[in-house]
Design a protein around this motif. Structure first.
Motif: not given
Length: 272
Positions: A81-85, A88, A124, A221, A224-225, A228-229
């Motif tokens: 999930d984090v790596d494919t932001w 998304k 998520l 970060r 990106i957070g 991701v959310r």
């Protein structure tokens, strides 16, 4: 708590720093480089080495060679999930007005770890609580209910929860559901973050210092957070421009920050 371009940022713990750097670098890193990065983030070498050992024991990272670490060959669902932001938004499809519902009244709260994973899985995937024990999101994700059910299970959704499609809400309840997400607040957050990334990118281009590296990791970060959310609401519920602007700014910023971090890493003389 650091404040960068008027954005408050939380310093990562040692395991978070290690995982962030390994994922961002896209290649293995030496323990020496990771420990030096820890110093930049005010984390001492002993703490970094303890975190490396624990992450190895947990199977989150591996050692392709002595003193060298990499993300595990079989990354965990949350890592994906984090790596494919960056991609998304491509998982969105047209929305026909239906909802995906998760009924979780029967989920036990006594197992705190399992309950946290359950709640994180819902967060998520952009679910919001409509009524106690009933979480909803628009049915606008690629693959529909079947794909979402599988992905939620990977992320930690409790097997005691029931997932189903919800249709036929009356006009009043439909209006209530549409108001569950604080879209105005999201818009303000995304706009402020995009502006902060662009402003700090100019600083990053002028200052090739460890201080600038630290700030780039903290700010990146957080951005990106947010992405991701992001709940991936359809345009009928939230205009996409703010999310798309933040996405573009975050991609530009991460590319620049990666370049500076890789230059710094390549300039480290490994001890003989």
């Amino acid at each position: 708590m650091d404040t960068i371009c008027n954005i408050e940022r939380r310093k990562p713990k040692a395991p978070e720093l290690i995982l962030d750097l390994l994922m961002a670098n896209g290649a293995p890193l030496s323990s020496f480089a990771l420990c030096r990065a820890g110093v930049i983030m005010d984390i001492n070498e002993a703490t970094v080495r303890v975190a490396l050992n624990r992450l190895c024991e947990q199977g989150k990272i591996g050692q392709p060679a002595r003193g060298v670490y990499a993300i595990s060959v079989a990354p965990r669902p949350l890592f994906r999930d984090v790596d494919t932001w960056r991609s998304k938004e491509r998982s969105m499809t047209a929305w026909n007005g239906d909802w995906v519902a998760v009924h979780d009244t029967l989920v036990q709260r006594s197992d705190k770890t399992a309950w946290r994973r359950h709640c994180l899985a819902l967060a998520l995937r952009g679910f919001a609580e409509f009524e106690p024990g009933l979480q909803l999101r628009p049915d606008n994700l690629e693959g529909g209910i079947a794909a979402l059910r599988a992905r939620l299970a990977e992320l930690g959704l409790s097997p005691q929860a029931t997932l189903f499609r919800l249709t036929g809400l009356d006009e009043a309840r439909q209006a209530r559901v549409k108001g569950l997400w604080k879209v105005d607040a999201l818009h303000r957050q995304y706009t402020a973050m995009a502006a902060a990334l662009d402003a700090h990118a100019e600083v990053l281009g002028q200052e090739d210092t460890t201080g600038a590296l630290r700030e780039s990791l903290l700010l990146g970060r957080e951005a990106i957070g947010l992405l991701v959310r992001d709940p991936l609401l359809p345009p009928e519920l939230m205009a996409p421009q703010a999310r798309q602007t933040l996405m573009a700014a975050a991609i530009r910023y991460q590319d620049e920050a990666r370049r500076h971090w890789r230059n710094w890493i390549s300039g480290i003389d490994l001890p003989r």
